[in-house]
Design a protein around this motif. Structure first.
Motif, PDB file in Angstrom:
ATOM      1  N   ALA A  82      85.466-101.702 -19.946  1.00  0.00           N
ATOM      2  CA  ALA A  82      85.410-101.601 -18.486  1.00  0.00           C
ATOM      3  C   ALA A  82      86.640-100.865 -17.972  1.00  0.00           C
ATOM      4  O   ALA A  82      87.766-101.145 -18.392  1.00  0.00           O
ATOM      5  CB  ALA A  82      85.324-102.986 -17.867  1.00  0.00           C
ATOM      6  N   LEU A  83      86.422 -99.921 -17.070  1.00  0.00           N
ATOM      7  CA  LEU A  83      87.534 -99.221 -16.455  1.00  0.00           C
ATOM      8  C   LEU A  83      87.995 -99.993 -15.219  1.00  0.00           C
ATOM      9  O   LEU A  83      87.249-100.801 -14.666  1.00  0.00           O
ATOM     10  CB  LEU A  83      87.107 -97.800 -16.075  1.00  0.00           C
ATOM     11  N   PRO A  84      89.221 -99.777 -14.788  1.00  0.00           N
ATOM     12  CA  PRO A  84      89.763-100.570 -13.678  1.00  0.00           C
ATOM     13  C   PRO A  84      88.881-100.519 -12.429  1.00  0.00           C
ATOM     14  O   PRO A  84      88.323 -99.468 -12.086  1.00  0.00           O
ATOM     15  CB  PRO A  84      91.124 -99.917 -13.416  1.00  0.00           C
ATOM     16  N   ALA A  85      88.737-101.643 -11.758  1.00  0.00           N
ATOM     17  CA  ALA A  85      87.952-101.716 -10.529  1.00  0.00           C
ATOM     18  C   ALA A  85      88.539-100.764  -9.501  1.00  0.00           C
ATOM     19  O   ALA A  85      89.761-100.663  -9.348  1.00  0.00           O
ATOM     20  CB  ALA A  85      87.946-103.144  -9.991  1.00  0.00           C
ATOM     21  N   GLY A  86      87.669-100.048  -8.803  1.00  0.00           N
ATOM     22  CA  GLY A  86      88.111 -99.116  -7.781  1.00  0.00           C
ATOM     23  C   GLY A  86      88.531 -97.761  -8.304  1.00  0.00           C
ATOM     24  O   GLY A  86      88.909 -96.887  -7.509  1.00  0.00           O
ATOM     25  N   LEU A  87      88.476 -97.554  -9.624  1.00  0.00           N
ATOM     26  CA  LEU A  87      88.885 -96.266 -10.178  1.00  0.00           C
ATOM     27  C   LEU A  87      87.984 -95.153  -9.663  1.00  0.00           C
ATOM     28  O   LEU A  87      88.454 -94.077  -9.292  1.00  0.00           O
ATOM     29  CB  LEU A  87      88.854 -96.308 -11.704  1.00  0.00           C
ATOM     30  N   VAL A  88      86.671 -95.399  -9.652  1.00  0.00           N
ATOM     31  CA  VAL A  88      85.727 -94.413  -9.125  1.00  0.00           C
ATOM     32  C   VAL A  88      85.110 -94.955  -7.844  1.00  0.00           C
ATOM     33  O   VAL A  88      84.840 -96.150  -7.721  1.00  0.00           O
ATOM     34  CB  VAL A  88      84.627 -94.069 -10.154  1.00  0.00           C
ATOM     35  N   LYS A  89      84.895 -94.067  -6.893  1.00  0.00           N
ATOM     36  CA  LYS A  89      84.326 -94.454  -5.602  1.00  0.00           C
ATOM     37  C   LYS A  89      82.869 -94.022  -5.477  1.00  0.00           C
ATOM     38  O   LYS A  89      82.116 -94.589  -4.689  1.00  0.00           O
ATOM     39  CB  LYS A  89      85.128 -93.816  -4.465  1.00  0.00           C
ATOM     40  N   ASP A  90      82.502 -92.987  -6.239  1.00  0.00           N
ATOM     41  CA  ASP A  90      81.154 -92.436  -6.151  1.00  0.00           C
ATOM     42  C   ASP A  90      80.798 -91.855  -7.516  1.00  0.00           C
ATOM     43  O   ASP A  90      81.414 -92.209  -8.524  1.00  0.00           O
ATOM     44  CB  ASP A  90      81.062 -91.384  -5.045  1.00  0.00           C
ATOM     45  N   PHE A  91      79.826 -90.937  -7.545  1.00  0.00           N
ATOM     46  CA  PHE A  91      79.332 -90.411  -8.812  1.00  0.00           C
ATOM     47  C   PHE A  91      79.756 -88.961  -9.055  1.00  0.00           C
ATOM     48  O   PHE A  91      79.190 -88.276  -9.903  1.00  0.00           O
ATOM     49  CB  PHE A  91      77.812 -90.536  -8.857  1.00  0.00           C
ATOM     50  N   SER A  92      80.759 -88.505  -8.308  1.00  0.00           N
ATOM     51  CA  SER A  92      81.177 -87.110  -8.408  1.00  0.00           C
ATOM     52  C   SER A  92      82.147 -86.846  -9.548  1.00  0.00           C
ATOM     53  O   SER A  92      82.431 -85.695  -9.869  1.00  0.00           O
ATOM     54  CB  SER A  92      81.810 -86.657  -7.090  1.00  0.00           C
ATOM     55  N   GLY A  93      82.695 -87.883 -10.163  1.00  0.00           N
ATOM     56  CA  GLY A  93      83.630 -87.691 -11.257  1.00  0.00           C
ATOM     57  C   GLY A  93      84.844 -88.592 -11.138  1.00  0.00           C
ATOM     58  O   GLY A  93      84.924 -89.462 -10.256  1.00  0.00           O
ATOM     59  N   LEU A  94      85.801 -88.393 -12.021  1.00  0.00           N
ATOM     60  CA  LEU A  94      87.034 -89.174 -12.025  1.00  0.00           C
ATOM     61  C   LEU A  94      87.996 -88.594 -10.991  1.00  0.00           C
ATOM     62  O   LEU A  94      88.467 -87.458 -11.148  1.00  0.00           O
ATOM     63  CB  LEU A  94      87.672 -89.140 -13.417  1.00  0.00           C
ATOM     64  N   PRO A  95      88.315 -89.325  -9.919  1.00  0.00           N
ATOM     65  CA  PRO A  95      89.164 -88.760  -8.859  1.00  0.00           C
ATOM     66  C   PRO A  95      90.606 -88.582  -9.312  1.00  0.00           C
ATOM     67  O   PRO A  95      91.115 -89.331 -10.143  1.00  0.00           O
ATOM     68  CB  PRO A  95      89.064 -89.807  -7.743  1.00  0.00           C
ATOM     69  N   ASP A  96      91.241 -87.534  -8.758  1.00  0.00           N
ATOM     70  CA  ASP A  96      92.667 -87.274  -9.015  1.00  0.00           C
ATOM     71  C   ASP A  96      92.961 -87.212 -10.508  1.00  0.00           C
ATOM     72  O   ASP A  96      93.970 -87.735 -10.981  1.00  0.00           O
ATOM     73  CB  ASP A  96      93.537 -88.350  -8.364  1.00  0.00           C
ATOM     74  N   PHE A  97      92.091 -86.531 -11.242  1.00  0.00           N
ATOM     75  CA  PHE A  97      92.249 -86.446 -12.696  1.00  0.00           C
ATOM     76  C   PHE A  97      93.256 -85.373 -13.083  1.00  0.00           C
ATOM     77  O   PHE A  97      94.119 -85.591 -13.930  1.00  0.00           O
ATOM     78  CB  PHE A  97      90.907 -86.149 -13.350  1.00  0.00           C
ATOM     79  N   ALA A  98      93.125 -84.190 -12.484  1.00  0.00           N
ATOM     80  CA  ALA A  98      93.990 -83.063 -12.842  1.00  0.00           C
ATOM     81  C   ALA A  98      95.048 -82.849 -11.767  1.00  0.00           C
ATOM     82  O   ALA A  98      94.742 -82.843 -10.572  1.00  0.00           O
ATOM     83  CB  ALA A  98      93.166 -81.792 -13.020  1.00  0.00           C
TER      84      ALA A  98
END
Length: 612
Positions: A110-126
């Motif tokens: 399980a990844l941390p709760a709140g890490l993703v907000k929607d289905f567009s991808g991993l936010p603030d990755f790069a």
């Protein structure tokens, strides 16, 4: 009708960083490097690489801004990088988990709760930092990363094809998605559709790209930033919309080399590509039929044939443009080794249309109907069947009647009916010589994929309107505007549909097909002279239609202000056989206001989904 911002996002997909496609060079040292043993995590080995030491990006005079497709990729070795992203309902938040496969063993992290907000991808990755030629910092920004982005192999013994879906979903009512980078593959870190333009004057820059610390720690990625030289050039649409010319400031061997293919894809609003008579162009330009009312759309900037189509490619099926293209650069080994480190060279392989491989920018072959209409007694066997479900309406706006019906107010919206499975919906249409309508039949299949039954299920009709020009299956869905007491007040005239897998709604359901064939409306629903046609709605996918024309949208001219509900109803006459008829209706609350000629609409959030 697309908003100005949506049209702007569409244009982003048609401005490629062509220079990046030239080559991907990966040193053996980069591929083989491993994180420090203290930070090593179970699962695949992930690395950030740069495809090229330099890229050339365009800033357009008519719509200034630069889209930072810098050609950096995330590679996955020692196994695939896989994430499962879901929400139980629209009342629940989106959650993500990493799926780690080791032979026959599967571990879910399980990844941390709140890490993703929607289905567009991993936010603030790069993390991206840009300095100019004088060494001054001119830009600091982060971008999201969709693991399903443009991808290719980084070593010759990697799987020939990626099993993961192409692109991340954009529908606000998506329920489940699977993201992944195949073992031995690399995925572009550019955010594509979700990226905003940045202001950089023409000139030379140096960009530094790195994975942000939270993801390095989470996935055990080595802290090894990549540096890319960036040349920004200014270009203009003048002379490019209908021909091969470019502005004086942008002449280059690169632009001239690709001029002919670019022109073919974009020349002539509303016209077909020369090599696909009767179909939409490979990357069509002008809206027609459903889209573009009010003012004519300008021709898109020239683009390579594999960069992704504009929103008009699937006209009427919107309002969102296609997600970032999946395979513009299919990479293959050049069988060369250079230097002591054993540097391997990779270059862009020819990308063509193959069965089941399309990202909306190329025409996929249409699925083939049976050779003959079914004979014998119709039967509905006890085998798995599709489960059609409606999503709440979205993309809701008030519009006038355009030039078609002046003086009217209309409520426009987008609606999606999807298939939750466990079986795909397959409908064939057959026409008797001289008949205007086709007879439609639904087929049923056993667990081995053998056809074991059929039933008549209405008709198909030819839609001759510009932007459609394909066969519509009748009575697939209906749209109604209900009063506050949920009694019908207005019904949409839309009742016939060309079925295509335009949206990945939930790829975590049983038997979901991550690579549906007919995502491409130009081939999915036949031609005027077709004698038969097959239309399919695959498991996990849905078909979005935008109702923005009079007769399809709701006439609200004389409706009093107040609360209403948009009802999207799948299979309204129950002609199609499915597993459950009790989940075919979805409601979306709207509040009408204003006065005649200036009506307004407020769209409250649907539980946790705050998208109109």
């Amino acid at each position: 009708m697309m908003t100005r911002s949506q049209q702007g996002r569409t244009n982003r997909l048609t401005r490629p960083s062509i220079a990046i496609a030239a080559a991907v060079a990966v040193t053996a040292g980069v591929v083989a490097a491993a994180p420090d043993a203290k930070t090593a995590q179970p699962g695949p080995k992930l690395s950030l690489i740069a495809a090229s030491a330099s890229v050339t990006l365009d800033s357009w005079k008519e719509d200034p801004g630069v889209y930072l497709d810098l050609g950096t990729y995330l590679t996955s070795e020692n196994g695939a990088f896989e994430l499962k992203v879901t929400r139980k309902s629209y009342k629940d938040p989106v959650v993500a988990a990493q799926i780690i496969r080791d032979g026959k063993k599967t571990q879910t992290k399980a990844l941390p709760a709140g890490l993703v907000k929607d289905f567009s991808g991993l936010p603030d990755f790069a993390q991206i930092s840009v300095i100019d030629a004088a060494g001054k910092s001119v830009l600091e920004k982060t971008e999201a990363f969709c693991p399903n982005n443009a991808s290719g192999r980084v070593r010759p013994d990697a799987p020939a094809n990626s099993k993961y879906p192409q692109s991340c979903p954009v529908n606000p009512f998506t329920l489940g998605s699977v993201w992944g980078v195949e073992n031995g593959w690399a995925a572009n870190t550019y955010a594509g559709y979700y990226s905003d333009a940045v202001q950089l004057p023409a000139g030379t820059y140096t960009a530094k790209i790195s994975v942000t610390k939270k993801y390095r720690d989470l996935f055990g990625i080595e802290d090894k930033p990549q540096s890319v030289k960036v040349t920004v050039r200014e270009r203009s649409w003048e002379g490019e919309g209908g021909g091969e010319g470019v502005s004086a400031s942008s002449e280059s061997s690169e632009s001239s080399a690709g001029a002919s293919s670019k022109t073919d894809a974009h020349a002539g609003h509303g016209s077909a590509a020369s090599e696909h008579a009767g179909h939409a162009a490979a990357a069509p330009a002008a809206p027609s039929g459903h889209a573009g009312h009010g003012a004519p759309a300008r021709t898109d900037a020239p683009a390579a044939a594999t960069t992704g189509a504009g929103s008009t490619f699937n006209v009427g099926h919107g309002p969102y443009p296609p997600a970032p293209p999946a395979l513009p650069w299919a990479l293959k080994k050049q069988a060369t080794e250079k230097g002591a480190l054993g540097r391997q060279g990779f270059s862009a392989a020819a990308v063509g249309d193959r069965a089941g491989q399309t990202d909306g920018s190329r025409q996929a072959p249409g699925v083939q109907p049976n050779a003959k209409r079914p004979a014998g007694r119709a039967t509905v066997p006890d085998v798995p069947k599709p489960d059609l479900r409606s999503l709440p309406a979205y993309g809701i706006t008030v519009s006038d009647g355009y030039e078609d019906v002046p003086g009217k107010d209309y409520l426009a919206f987008s609606a999606n009916v999807w298939n939750a499975g466990p079986a795909k919906l397959v409908v064939d249409g057959f026409r008797s010589p001289g008949k205007e309508l086709m007879d439609a039949y639904q087929y049923f299949y056993d667990a081995d994929g053998k056809q074991v039954g059929y039933t008549p299920t209405g008709t198909m009709e030819w839609d001759p309107r510009p932007g459609h020009e394909h066969w519509h299956f009748t009575d697939f869905a209906s749209y109604r505007l209900l009063k506050a007491d949920q009694k019908e007040t207005v019904r949409s005239g839309k009742e016939a549909f060309c079925l295509a897998n335009t949206d990945a709604v939930d790829y975590t359901v049983k038997n979901a097909n991550w690579h549906p064939d007919n995502t491409d409306l130009s081939t999915a629903c036949g031609q005027e002279n077709s004698i038969s046609v097959r239309e399919v709605l695959d498991v996990g996918s849905g078909d979005t239609y935008t109702q923005d024309l009079p007769g399809q949208s709701f006439d609200i001219t004389d409706l009093p202000n107040g609360t209403y509900y948009i009802q999207v109803l799948a299979n309204p006459e129950n002609r199609l056989k499915e597993t459950n008829h009790d989940n075919n209706s979805a409601l979306r609350k709207v509040v009408l206001g204003g006065k005649k000629g200036a009506r307004t609409v407020k769209v409250p959030a649907h539980h946790l989904v705050d998208a109109n």
